[in-house]
Design an enzyme around this catalytic site. Structure first.
Site, PDB file in Angstrom:
ATOM      1  N   TYR A  49     -28.951 -21.623  28.596  1.00 28.53           N
ATOM      2  CA  TYR A  49     -27.879 -21.600  27.576  1.00 28.53           C
ATOM      3  C   TYR A  49     -27.807 -22.951  26.885  1.00 28.53           C
ATOM      4  CZ  TYR A  49     -24.964 -17.604  26.689  1.00 28.53           C
ATOM      5  OH  TYR A  49     -24.481 -16.428  26.190  1.00 28.53           O
ATOM      6  N   GLU A  51     -25.626 -23.540  23.621  1.00 23.49           N
ATOM      7  CA  GLU A  51     -24.847 -23.400  22.372  1.00 23.49           C
ATOM      8  C   GLU A  51     -24.705 -24.748  21.674  1.00 23.49           C
ATOM      9  OE1 GLU A  51     -21.096 -21.486  23.010  1.00 23.49           O
ATOM     10  OE2 GLU A  51     -22.054 -19.608  23.570  1.00 23.49           O
ATOM     11  N   ASP A 194     -35.270 -14.487   0.029  1.00 26.03           N
ATOM     12  CA  ASP A 194     -35.583 -13.939   1.353  1.00 26.03           C
ATOM     13  C   ASP A 194     -37.086 -13.673   1.372  1.00 26.03           C
ATOM     14  OD1 ASP A 194     -36.108 -12.385   3.563  1.00 26.03           O
ATOM     15  OD2 ASP A 194     -34.418 -11.018   3.269  1.00 26.03           O
ATOM     16  N   THR A 220     -37.889 -14.105   8.124  1.00 19.69           N
ATOM     17  CA  THR A 220     -38.192 -13.736   9.503  1.00 19.69           C
ATOM     18  C   THR A 220     -39.440 -14.516   9.897  1.00 19.69           C
ATOM     19  OG1 THR A 220     -39.493 -11.863   8.705  1.00 19.69           O
ATOM     20  CG2 THR A 220     -37.238 -11.394   9.398  1.00 19.69           C
ATOM     21  N   LYS A 223     -43.459 -11.591  10.612  1.00 20.94           N
ATOM     22  CA  LYS A 223     -44.275 -10.738   9.744  1.00 20.94           C
ATOM     23  C   LYS A 223     -45.564 -11.514   9.394  1.00 20.94           C
ATOM     24  CE  LYS A 223     -39.977  -8.870   7.901  1.00 20.94           C
ATOM     25  NZ  LYS A 223     -39.370  -7.879   8.601  1.00 20.94           N
ATOM     26  N   ARG A 229     -40.488 -12.329  17.055  1.00 17.00           N
ATOM     27  CA  ARG A 229     -39.325 -11.858  16.301  1.00 17.00           C
ATOM     28  C   ARG A 229     -38.342 -13.018  16.239  1.00 17.00           C
ATOM     29  NH1 ARG A 229     -40.916  -6.976  16.029  1.00 17.00           N
ATOM     30  NH2 ARG A 229     -39.482  -6.529  14.344  1.00 17.00           N
TER      31      ARG A 229
HETATM   32  C1  LIG Z   1     -36.993  -8.805   3.225  1.00  6.23           C
HETATM   33  C2  LIG Z   1     -36.429  -8.643   4.596  1.00  6.23           C
HETATM   34  N1  LIG Z   1     -35.332  -9.309   4.946  1.00  6.23           N
HETATM   35  C3  LIG Z   1     -34.781  -9.180   6.170  1.00  6.23           C
HETATM   36  C4  LIG Z   1     -35.313  -8.351   7.112  1.00  6.23           C
HETATM   37  C5  LIG Z   1     -34.616  -8.178   8.414  1.00  6.23           C
HETATM   38  O1  LIG Z   1     -35.279  -8.649   9.495  1.00  6.23           O
HETATM   39  P1  LIG Z   1     -34.940  -8.105  10.971  1.00  6.23           P
HETATM   40  O2  LIG Z   1     -35.529  -6.752  11.066  1.00  6.23           O
HETATM   41  O3  LIG Z   1     -35.575  -9.138  11.831  1.00  6.23           O
HETATM   42  O4  LIG Z   1     -33.440  -8.092  11.125  1.00  6.23           O
HETATM   43  C6  LIG Z   1     -36.477  -7.634   6.808  1.00  6.23           C
HETATM   44  C7  LIG Z   1     -37.081  -6.731   7.810  1.00  6.23           C
HETATM   45  O5  LIG Z   1     -37.733  -5.792   7.556  1.00  6.23           O
HETATM   46  C8  LIG Z   1     -37.036  -7.763   5.513  1.00  6.23           C
HETATM   47  O6  LIG Z   1     -38.123  -7.069   5.146  1.00  6.23           O
END
Ligand SMILES: Cc1ncc(COP(=O)(O)O)c(C=O)c1O
Length: 424
Positions: A49, A51, A194, A220, A223, A229
């Site tokens: 832990y 935090e 994003d 993320t 990918k 993850r």
């Molecule tokens: C563009 C985009 N943003 C956010 C996410 C969310 O990620 P997670 O599935 O890890 O919550 C994804 C997942 O597919 C995504 O394609």
């Protein structure tokens, strides 16, 4: 193989590993991590832990996890060219939630790309927190499948959003960050990029970086970046902003983001995940990774060319990145049927809506597929030509079990020649 005492779980882990090894994973948001990433994930760090942030924790015994998190943060900053990185978001969706929490108030107007046109749920879909807590307006692509920048600009002028999310889960083309910055500036809105899908392509130099245009970047790590993850939030600003009564201005972004993660949304960071992110970032900084990113795109473009040559209708006519979106209407088959036939043959893809899809989202007209995982296994253009041939055969003979069975055997034979990183 793992020597686990829990045989029920061990058996399932082995079955999944075998499924991945013997098949072709073509879901564009998936990849195969390195053995070092897997080792970090399976380490004692998961017990701890911690935090808070390095040097400022609510728990004792953090001397080593502090170093792990600092390494992850430093590697992220260097790789993406930013001066602040938060590596604690549990995954992509919580990372996006944190950005809303940091920058806007419930009821404020926010803008994002509609899910059915390639956006993500967290970009303002009505049934997601982002579409219920905030007044969400959604932009789309044009009929040609390309992002409709003119519609976006008109919406910004009319709706006056405070925050605009840009990024996609099913968009095969490049984002014009400069244009998007100009559009956000029409209402002095926060621009959030994003880059979950394309992060590996950005650091590999095959997709333009939003750094210098977007206020905040979320991604993320699992990918194209090929980590565990997890997720990160990146920005530039003055990280030493005072913690009390922080104004929402660009210089305070690091403080706003960090406070939104904890105490805003999360408790203890997942230290095993942070270590695995650090490992992946280290790997992504190598020349080999740059070559990998280039090959992902080359493979996707080869696949696109081959499938287009067989009469497949690709949204936007092709791809600039790692994925293809295919409208199957002219092939007289729906997305779910194609997904099932390909699955029987050993090729994993997912059914997907296409822009202006007349069909419902649970039974859409298209499929989405990508090349990150196959490229990790070492496949190149010649394998893509073969894969396109198999995809066409499976879709054309979707109800012929004999043909699908034969395909499945051929695919296994090829797949086994390209082991997953942990099997090499
Ligand atoms: C563009 C985009 N943003 C956010 C996410 C969310 O990620 P997670 O599935 O890890 O919550 C994804 C997942 O597919 C995504 O394609």
């Amino acid at each position: 193989m793992y020597g686990m005492k829990d045989k029920a779980i061990e058996k399932l882990i082995q079955a999944e590993a075998k499924r991945q090894f013997e098949g072709l994973e073509m879901i564009p948001s998936e990849n195969h991590t390195s053995t070092d990433v897997l080792k970090a994930l399976g380490s004692r760090l998961t017990d701890k832990y911690s935090e808070g942030y390095p040097g400022k924790r609510y728990y004792g015994g953090c001397e080593f996890v502090d170093q792990v998190e600092n390494l992850a943060r430093d590697r992220a900053k260097k790789l993406f060219g930013v001066d602040h990185a938060n590596v604690q978001p549990y995954s992509g969706s919580p990372a996006n939630l944190a950005v809303y929490f940091a920058l806007v108030d419930p009821g404020d107007t926010v803008m994002g790309m509609h899910l059915y046109y390639g956006g993500h749920m967290t970009h303002g879909l009505k049934v997601n927190f982002s579409g219920t807590l905030y007044h969400s307006v959604q932009y789309h692509t044009g009929k040609d499948g390309y992002l409709d920048y003119d519609e976006m600009a008109g919406m910004v002028t009319k709706e006056k959003p405070k925050l605009i999310f840009v990024g996609a889960t099913a968009y095969p083309r490049i984002f014009d960050w400069k244009k998007l910055r100009d559009i956000a500036d029409l209402n002095k809105a926060w621009l959030v990029a994003d880059i979950s899908h394309i992060a590996g392509l950005v650091v590999g130099g095959v997709h333009p970086s939003p750094v210098g245009f977007a206020d905040v970047i979320t991604t993320t790590t699992h990918k194209t970046l090929r980590g565990p993850r997890g997720a990160m939030i990146l920005c530039n600003g003055n990280p030493s902003s005072p913690l009390k009564a922080v104004e929402r201005k660009a210089e305070n972004l690091p403080t706003l983001i960090d406070r939104a993660i904890i105490p805003g949304l999360q408790g203890g960071p997942h230290n095993h995940q942070t270590a695995a992110i650090a490992v992946a970032l280290g790997e992504a900084a190598t020349p080999e990774f740059k070559a990998y990113a280039k090959q992902i795109v080359k493979n996707a473009q080869t696949l696109a060319k081959e499938l287009a040559g067989k009469g497949y209708n690709l949204v936007t006519g092709g791809t600039d990145n790692h994925l293809l979106l295919i409208d199957l209407t002219n092939k007289k088959i729906i997305g779910a049927e194609a997904e099932a036939a390909l699955g029987k043959a050993g090729i994993t893809v997912n059914k997907n809506t296409v822009p202006f899809d007349p069909r419902p989202p649970f039974s859409p007209s298209g499929i989405r597929m990508g090349t990150p995982a196959l490229t990790t296994r070492g496949m190149k253009e010649s394998e893509m030509v073969q894969v396109a041939e198999w995809i066409d055969t499976a879709i054309t003979h979707s109800s012929d079990e004999k043909i699908l069975n034969k395909l499945s055997n051929d695919i296994k034979t090829l797949a086994k020649q390209f082991p997953l990183p942990s099997d090499k």
